[in-house]
Motif scaffolding. Structure first.
Motif, PDB file in Angstrom:
ATOM      1  N   TRP A  16       0.798  -1.126  -0.233  1.00 60.60           N
ATOM      2  CA  TRP A  16       0.064  -0.019  -0.029  1.00 60.60           C
ATOM      3  C   TRP A  16       0.881   1.379  -0.024  1.00 60.60           C
ATOM      4  CZ3 TRP A  16      -0.743   4.137   3.237  1.00 60.60           C
ATOM      5  CH2 TRP A  16      -1.624   5.012   3.008  1.00 60.60           C
ATOM      6  N   HIS A  20       1.397   4.333  -2.815  1.00 56.18           N
ATOM      7  CA  HIS A  20       0.763   5.707  -2.526  1.00 56.18           C
ATOM      8  C   HIS A  20       1.811   6.925  -2.545  1.00 56.18           C
ATOM      9  CE1 HIS A  20      -2.751   3.407  -1.845  1.00 56.18           C
ATOM     10  NE2 HIS A  20      -3.495   4.584  -1.963  1.00 56.18           N
ATOM     11  N   LYS A  36      -0.403   9.757  -3.318  1.00 56.34           N
ATOM     12  CA  LYS A  36      -1.614   9.483  -4.181  1.00 56.34           C
ATOM     13  C   LYS A  36      -3.012   9.526  -3.416  1.00 56.34           C
ATOM     14  CE  LYS A  36      -3.111   5.875  -7.329  1.00 56.34           C
ATOM     15  NZ  LYS A  36      -2.805   4.580  -7.961  1.00 56.34           N
ATOM     16  N   LEU A  37      -3.766  10.422  -3.928  1.00 60.32           N
ATOM     17  CA  LEU A  37      -5.083  10.639  -3.070  1.00 60.32           C
ATOM     18  C   LEU A  37      -6.206   9.572  -3.550  1.00 60.32           C
ATOM     19  CD1 LEU A  37      -5.009  14.285  -3.522  1.00 60.32           C
ATOM     20  CD2 LEU A  37      -4.197  12.890  -1.628  1.00 60.32           C
ATOM     21  N   ALA A  38      -7.195   9.560  -2.967  1.00 63.65           N
ATOM     22  CA  ALA A  38      -8.424   8.551  -2.984  1.00 63.65           C
ATOM     23  C   ALA A  38      -9.049   8.648  -4.579  1.00 63.65           C
ATOM     24  CB  ALA A  38      -9.550   8.655  -2.384  1.00 63.65           C
ATOM     25  N   ASP A  39      -8.747   9.928  -5.222  1.00 65.52           N
ATOM     26  CA  ASP A  39      -9.247   9.890  -6.594  1.00 65.52           C
ATOM     27  C   ASP A  39      -8.220   9.353  -7.468  1.00 65.52           C
ATOM     28  OD1 ASP A  39      -7.607  12.142  -6.770  1.00 65.52           O
ATOM     29  OD2 ASP A  39      -9.095  13.780  -6.836  1.00 65.52           O
TER      30      ASP A  39
END
Length: 100
Positions: A16, A20, A36-39
């Motif tokens: 993970w 990210h 890295k963002l959720a979108d």
């Protein structure tokens, strides 16, 4: 570009982190940390690189405008069998980065 080396602590958390977080040091001594963002987009955090040594092993400190829980301003440099890696002390514990 430097990314998480998941070989130090394999498993879901390391994978993970690898997906990210990464960072880059530009030719004009800028540090860019990518989260890295959720979108799927990336948040970038910038810092200045202050080099102690500009030849291998590359040693530096980071000058941030404000502290960041995932960026160690004095990353440790270690030598592996054939490669060097940086270790950042963070809220997740140690994060191990290798140049890709």
């Amino acid at each position: 570009m430097y990314e998480i080396d998941a070989n130090f602590y394999s498993g879901a958390n390391a994978e993970w982190q690898k997906q990210h977080f990464r960072f880059e040091i530009t030719s004009d001594d800028k540090f860019i940390f990518f989260e890295k963002l959720a979108d799927g987009s990336y948040k970038k955090t910038y810092a200045e690189v202050d080099w102690y040594r500009k030849s291998p092993p590359m040693l530096f400190r980071l000058i941030l405008k404000s502290p960041h829980e995932l960026i160690d301003t004095y990353p440790a440099l270690y030598r592996g069998n054939r490669k060097f890696y940086y270790v950042f002390e963070t809220k997740f514990g140690n994060m191990f980065y290798r140049k890709i």
